[in-house]
Design a protein around this motif. Structure first.
Motif, short mmCIF file in Angstrom:
data_model
loop_
_atom_site.label_atom_id
_atom_site.label_comp_id
_atom_site.label_asym_id
_atom_site.label_seq_id
_atom_site.Cartn_x
_atom_site.Cartn_y
_atom_site.Cartn_z
N LYS A 1 0.99 -1.40 0.09
CA LYS A 1 0.11 -0.05 0.07
C LYS A 1 0.87 1.31 -0.09
CE LYS A 1 -3.93 -2.01 2.31
NZ LYS A 1 -3.59 -3.50 2.36
N ARG A 2 2.10 1.11 -0.15
CA ARG A 2 3.11 2.27 0.01
C ARG A 2 3.04 2.93 1.13
NH1 ARG A 2 3.60 -0.40 -4.27
NH2 ARG A 2 4.04 0.42 -6.42
N ARG A 3 2.65 2.16 2.04
CA ARG A 3 2.83 2.78 3.51
C ARG A 3 3.34 1.81 4.60
NH1 ARG A 3 -2.85 3.39 2.38
NH2 ARG A 3 -3.42 1.99 3.97
N GLN B 1 5.18 0.36 7.49
CA GLN B 1 4.79 0.20 9.04
C GLN B 1 5.35 -0.76 9.71
OE1 GLN B 1 0.68 -0.50 8.40
NE2 GLN B 1 0.78 -2.72 8.39
#
Length: 222
Positions: free
Chosen positions: A113-115, A117
């Motif tokens: 998701k290109r995020r 974490q």
């Protein structure tokens, strides 16, 4: 595009195409003619490869394989079978250090998701329980692939671009082109011959500073 550097280095012809969320390029030495068609034809193959291997393409072989995890075999193309087979071979050679079934881990870390974490240890352990190349079964005679457990997922991010570059290179060689550099987003590079044909010097490649984009640290030859 055609370009040369200020030091009167030989002109390079470059052809690019957007695919796999990056820019694929073919670089050929000199002002070329008919070879341009061969370069463009070679690059055109990347889209077809992406349409079979990408998790971001609905209906791709890999997307269907992941969706059917734990429910039985899925019919896939010979190209998809080939790259899956190569990946399994690499997994065996590296004792699992390379494993395309790490999709659940890639998801846990937010990369799809290109995020980015940092997942908890519980989330990591739950993802690991759904990882294992031994549970990816190929049947070359029937043309199928199968993920044996629900929740498993293949992600070809570690091999897809390189596989596409191999196809581009094979197409260029088949067209009689012996000197070329091809890359996918500059992070995966393949060369043949020389940037000055016949010199045996290979290709000059710049190394960019990791913290200062556009700043050259030095160079090397491939």
């Amino acid at each position: 595009t055609y370009r040369s550097d200020p030091m009167n280095q030989p002109v390079l012809s470059e052809f690019s195409r957007r695919a796999m969320a990056t820019e694929f390029s073919v670089m050929l030495p000199g002002m070329i003619g008919q070879a341009a068609d061969s370069a463009l034809s070679a690059l055109a193959q990347v889209e077809a490869i992406e349409n079979q291997l990408s998790i971001y393409v609905t209906g791709s072989d890999v997307s269907r394989l992941n969706h059917a995890a734990g429910t039985g075999p899925v019919a896939v193309s010979s190209l998809t079978l080939d790259v899956l087979d190569r990946a399994i071979t690499l997994s065996r050679l590296t004792n699992g250090a390379f494993d395309i079934t790490a999709g659940p881990l890639v998801e846990a870390w937010g990369f799809t998701k290109r995020r980015g974490q940092k997942p908890s240890s519980e989330v990591v352990q739950a993802a690991l329980a759904r990882v294992g190349y031994q549970k990816l079964v190929l049947d070359h005679e029937r043309g199928t692939a199968e993920l044996l457990e629900p929740g498993m997922a293949v992600n070809l991010g570690a091999i897809g671009k390189g596989y596409a570059l191999d196809h581009i290179a094979a197409s260029l060689r088949a067209a009689g082109i012996d000197d070329f550099l091809v890359h996918g987003g500059r992070s995966s590079v393949l060369v043949a011959g020389d940037d000055e044909p016949g010199t045996g010097s290979g290709w000059r490649v710049a190394v960019e500073h990791p913290l200062l984009p556009g700043t050259r640290l030095g160079g090397l030859r491939l």
